[in-house]
Design an enzyme around this catalytic site. Sequence first.
Site, PDB file in Angstrom:
ATOM      1  N   GLU A 161      -3.408   7.501  -3.844  1.00 28.47           N
ATOM      2  CA  GLU A 161      -3.328   6.178  -3.226  1.00 28.47           C
ATOM      3  C   GLU A 161      -3.043   5.136  -4.292  1.00 28.47           C
ATOM      4  O   GLU A 161      -3.663   5.159  -5.354  1.00 28.47           O
ATOM      5  CB  GLU A 161      -4.673   5.828  -2.573  1.00 28.47           C
ATOM      6  CG  GLU A 161      -4.647   5.901  -1.069  1.00 28.47           C
ATOM      7  CD  GLU A 161      -5.948   5.382  -0.461  1.00 28.47           C
ATOM      8  OE1 GLU A 161      -5.879   4.741   0.583  1.00 28.47           O
ATOM      9  OE2 GLU A 161      -7.020   5.612  -1.047  1.00 28.47           O
TER      10      GLU A 161
ATOM     11  N   TYR B  71       0.852  -1.183   0.000  1.00 30.80           N
ATOM     12  CA  TYR B  71       0.000   0.000   0.000  1.00 30.80           C
ATOM     13  C   TYR B  71       0.890   1.236   0.000  1.00 30.80           C
ATOM     14  O   TYR B  71       1.901   1.285   0.711  1.00 30.80           O
ATOM     15  CB  TYR B  71      -0.903   0.022   1.234  1.00 30.80           C
ATOM     16  CG  TYR B  71      -1.626   1.342   1.399  1.00 30.80           C
ATOM     17  CD1 TYR B  71      -2.861   1.558   0.809  1.00 30.80           C
ATOM     18  CD2 TYR B  71      -1.044   2.389   2.121  1.00 30.80           C
ATOM     19  CE1 TYR B  71      -3.511   2.781   0.920  1.00 30.80           C
ATOM     20  CE2 TYR B  71      -1.684   3.616   2.233  1.00 30.80           C
ATOM     21  CZ  TYR B  71      -2.915   3.804   1.632  1.00 30.80           C
ATOM     22  OH  TYR B  71      -3.543   5.021   1.746  1.00 30.80           O
TER      23      TYR B  71
END
Length: 390
Positions: free
Chosen positions: A197, A109
């Site tokens: 993101e 992530y």
Amino acid sequence: MHLHEYQAKQLFADYGVPVPQGRMVESIQDAAAAAKALGGGRWVVKAQVHAGGRGKGGGVKLVDSVEAVENTARALLGSKLRTRQTGSQGLPVHRLLIEDTVEITRELYLGMLVDRARERVMVMVSASGGMDIEEVAARDPRAIVTEAVHPAVGLQPYQCRNLAFAVGLAGDQIRAFTRLLTGLYRLFEQQDASLVEINPLVVTASAELLALDAKLELDDNALYRHPHTSDLRDPTQEDEKERSASEHGLNYITLDGDIACMVNGAGLAMATMDLIQLHGGEPANFLDVGGGATAERVAEAFKLILADAKVRAILVNIFGGIVRCDLIAEGIVQAVQEVGVDLPVVVRLEGTNREEGKALLAASGLNIITAEGFSDAAAKVVQASRGAGA
Ligand code: GDP
Ligand code: MN
């Protein structure tokens, strides 16, 4: 402003952030043509909507024939995709991203956002990519490692190395990761992003790093500095009422309750919602008509409120300082003449030209309940929304 994944990936590529080969398409034929052009025999078909959770919601499909690409495109295009981020209505799918597949060995992530309290851009990484990062944060906050970037010096190589070590990268991957982060930070800064993101950022079987997903939000207040990016806006993904409101210079947000509010000033609007809740009601919207409201703008605001089928009562709460009460009343009457209203309307007018405003409303034929003071208004509108009258 939200961007689509394919738009974000285009920007990523411009800034040297590696992404899979892919093409955005809007028809079944183009989907098949894109798959053939990409070649390979195995593709991912990804619905382009302004929401995450598409994988679990059926919006990301792995397929291994051109026919399957066509069938998936047929099923997705024109449908509404519901994920845990879209709300029960879902979002319309008009565009697909057809991409090469990659063999994934690890899912990481990576996120960047503006931390207002610290006045820094925060870079966040986690070795637990691919899943809901909110869950990771709640279950094991230490699984997310952050670095704060000083705006004067920018993202430093040592910070990139810290983050790379934290997610267990080694050797050449550290250099690749540093390049990727540096490019992404440059994009963030130059494009005035508020959030980016990559979930998942994958390590492929050939040990390369690749942004498999891309979420990018740009700061609306800085859009004037990027005239070309306004072309990237996709109105089909926005709440229709909120969009029409912003076109009329109104601050309007849809909420879940049944009591509509029309208020001047954001602070008063917040206080109005609080008082409605204090009296046991639920607001249907936040609406600030602003200080310089014209009769036309008020009429648009009132029509917006009336377009919401769940509204059972309306509270008009105006403090006439800069805006005049009679002007607000004129706008309401104008809207009523155009669309007709049979819902109860509780009105609290204070300040400049309050009596003139009240007189206009009284003569309008509306089902008006006048209130004296703020608390009285909130109590009356909650009562009215329950069909009890005042
Ligand atoms: P989201 O669910 O909206 O966040 O959409 P993503 O773009 O993150 O896709 C969901 C999931 O699909 C990813 O976490 C991957 O596990 C999977 N996926 C996407 N592209 C590929 C691919 O090329 N190969 C493989 N094996 N899986 C993929
Ligand atoms: Mn994702």
